[in-house]
Design a protein around this motif. Sequence first.
Motif, PDB file in Angstrom:
ATOM      1  N   THR A 243       0.855  -1.188   0.000  1.00  0.00           N
ATOM      2  CA  THR A 243       0.000   0.000   0.000  1.00  0.00           C
ATOM      3  C   THR A 243       0.896   1.245   0.000  1.00  0.00           C
ATOM      4  O   THR A 243       2.108   1.149   0.155  1.00  0.00           O
ATOM      5  CB  THR A 243      -0.925   0.040   1.232  1.00  0.00           C
ATOM      6  OG1 THR A 243      -0.140   0.318   2.416  1.00  0.00           O
ATOM      7  CG2 THR A 243      -1.671  -1.276   1.418  1.00  0.00           C
ATOM      8  N   ALA A 244       0.290   2.399  -0.130  1.00  0.00           N
ATOM      9  CA  ALA A 244       1.056   3.646  -0.151  1.00  0.00           C
ATOM     10  C   ALA A 244       1.716   3.936   1.184  1.00  0.00           C
ATOM     11  O   ALA A 244       2.696   4.684   1.254  1.00  0.00           O
ATOM     12  CB  ALA A 244       0.156   4.810  -0.548  1.00  0.00           C
ATOM     13  N   CYS A 245       1.186   3.350   2.262  1.00  0.00           N
ATOM     14  CA  CYS A 245       1.658   3.697   3.598  1.00  0.00           C
ATOM     15  C   CYS A 245       2.423   2.600   4.320  1.00  0.00           C
ATOM     16  O   CYS A 245       3.034   2.865   5.357  1.00  0.00           O
ATOM     17  CB  CYS A 245       0.476   4.131   4.471  1.00  0.00           C
ATOM     18  SG  CYS A 245      -0.068   5.828   4.143  1.00  0.00           S
ATOM     19  N   HIS A 246       2.402   1.379   3.804  1.00  0.00           N
ATOM     20  CA  HIS A 246       3.043   0.290   4.541  1.00  0.00           C
ATOM     21  C   HIS A 246       3.650  -0.749   3.618  1.00  0.00           C
ATOM     22  O   HIS A 246       3.121  -1.022   2.530  1.00  0.00           O
ATOM     23  CB  HIS A 246       2.042  -0.402   5.463  1.00  0.00           C
ATOM     24  CG  HIS A 246       1.572   0.438   6.600  1.00  0.00           C
ATOM     25  ND1 HIS A 246       2.364   0.722   7.696  1.00  0.00           N
ATOM     26  CD2 HIS A 246       0.397   1.099   6.796  1.00  0.00           C
ATOM     27  CE1 HIS A 246       1.688   1.514   8.534  1.00  0.00           C
ATOM     28  NE2 HIS A 246       0.497   1.761   8.015  1.00  0.00           N
ATOM     29  N   THR A 247       4.761  -1.332   4.075  1.00  0.00           N
ATOM     30  CA  THR A 247       5.273  -2.563   3.492  1.00  0.00           C
ATOM     31  C   THR A 247       4.955  -3.696   4.460  1.00  0.00           C
ATOM     32  O   THR A 247       4.561  -3.464   5.605  1.00  0.00           O
ATOM     33  CB  THR A 247       6.792  -2.502   3.271  1.00  0.00           C
ATOM     34  OG1 THR A 247       7.450  -2.389   4.544  1.00  0.00           O
ATOM     35  CG2 THR A 247       7.169  -1.327   2.394  1.00  0.00           C
ATOM     36  N   LYS A 248       5.124  -4.914   4.002  1.00  0.00           N
ATOM     37  CA  LYS A 248       4.794  -6.079   4.834  1.00  0.00           C
ATOM     38  C   LYS A 248       5.889  -6.304   5.868  1.00  0.00           C
ATOM     39  O   LYS A 248       7.070  -6.408   5.529  1.00  0.00           O
ATOM     40  CB  LYS A 248       4.656  -7.315   3.947  1.00  0.00           C
ATOM     41  CG  LYS A 248       4.102  -8.555   4.652  1.00  0.00           C
ATOM     42  CD  LYS A 248       2.627  -8.371   4.974  1.00  0.00           C
ATOM     43  CE  LYS A 248       1.937  -9.677   5.315  1.00  0.00           C
ATOM     44  NZ  LYS A 248       1.711 -10.503   4.114  1.00  0.00           N
ATOM     45  N   CYS A 289       3.079   9.198   5.812  1.00  0.00           N
ATOM     46  CA  CYS A 289       2.804   8.037   6.641  1.00  0.00           C
ATOM     47  C   CYS A 289       4.101   7.232   6.756  1.00  0.00           C
ATOM     48  O   CYS A 289       5.095   7.558   6.093  1.00  0.00           O
ATOM     49  CB  CYS A 289       1.664   7.208   6.048  1.00  0.00           C
ATOM     50  SG  CYS A 289       1.863   6.817   4.308  1.00  0.00           S
ATOM     51  N   PRO A 290       4.137   6.175   7.561  1.00  0.00           N
ATOM     52  CA  PRO A 290       5.426   5.557   7.929  1.00  0.00           C
ATOM     53  C   PRO A 290       5.991   4.553   6.929  1.00  0.00           C
ATOM     54  O   PRO A 290       6.757   3.674   7.302  1.00  0.00           O
ATOM     55  CB  PRO A 290       5.082   4.862   9.251  1.00  0.00           C
ATOM     56  CG  PRO A 290       3.643   4.500   9.135  1.00  0.00           C
ATOM     57  CD  PRO A 290       3.018   5.646   8.376  1.00  0.00           C
ATOM     58  N   VAL A 291       5.675   4.678   5.645  1.00  0.00           N
ATOM     59  CA  VAL A 291       6.148   3.678   4.687  1.00  0.00           C
ATOM     60  C   VAL A 291       7.676   3.649   4.596  1.00  0.00           C
ATOM     61  O   VAL A 291       8.267   2.580   4.396  1.00  0.00           O
ATOM     62  CB  VAL A 291       5.514   3.911   3.296  1.00  0.00           C
ATOM     63  CG1 VAL A 291       5.963   5.234   2.686  1.00  0.00           C
ATOM     64  CG2 VAL A 291       5.805   2.748   2.356  1.00  0.00           C
TER      65      VAL A 291
END
Length: 312
Positions: A243-248, A289-291
Amino acid sequence: MLFILIVFFCAFGTAAGSYRNIVGFHLGPGGTQNGVADYLQRLDSQKIPFSIKNVDGIAFLDTAAQLRNASGVDHDIIWRSTNTDVPDYTQDPQSAAQSHWQKVKSNMPTQLPALKEHIAIEVINEPDQTKCAWLANFSLAISKLAVAEGYRIYNFGWSTGTPFVGASNPNCWNQTETKAFLQYAATQGGKVGVALHEYSNSMNITNEWPWLLGRNHFLFDTLTSMGINLMDIPVSITEWGWTACHTKLPPSDGISDIDTVMRGMGQYSYTKFPNIRSAMMWYLGPWSCPVSSDADQLVEPVTNYTISTFEK
């Protein structure tokens, strides 16, 4: 955690077989970028191609280009400016290509022209999919301008889930104008490529596969139907991720998802298409966001995974 990751990499490097992981990193101007220099150096030293992109900056691209020049390893290195995301649709495609190419050059870092043999340019970003024919004509025109000046470029930069391919709209890849562009690109010795963006839009990496991640196969179906060798047109997934804000996270789960995309999705696995040169993980740069802090935790694991699974 260290013991778990060591076991994980050993398993992928032996029983699971070998191949080239193309997932690298998408950088921006600043943000958290720990381990990127190590990623470049370690892969280059083992003659493994790396994947690196920077938007609005030259950081790490100049180093990457110097490594590529010295070692001869075919790294995929890409630059883009956010000031050139959208072409001027009010002009005809040829005129827009002329003005846009000048704008691209005026936004280049001063070091880039001297490194143009090694750094490719992504000329636009996430354009309007309702203007497919216009964009194909624009891409043909701007590609000719770039090639004439010795640059390598990636076109389109289609956002996730685009362009149109469904029954309710004409398949963009099959339109006459797009095919004319693809025919030209196939004759340019790898200097003219296609940029795509693929996100799962979910922490489930297989969400809506292959309509989000894996959507590249619609392009490849068209190329095959045209009798074009896929290797004649380089493709980069210039934005890739969840997503734009997170990696796995944790990292072991992120690596598992990368492995799934690379070789765990049957006929749509990225390893089935060696013309996909890179997939740039979003995002090591400033964002709302924290991406960046998420992605930073995957730099070393991706480095280790890429080395452990590389087929010499």
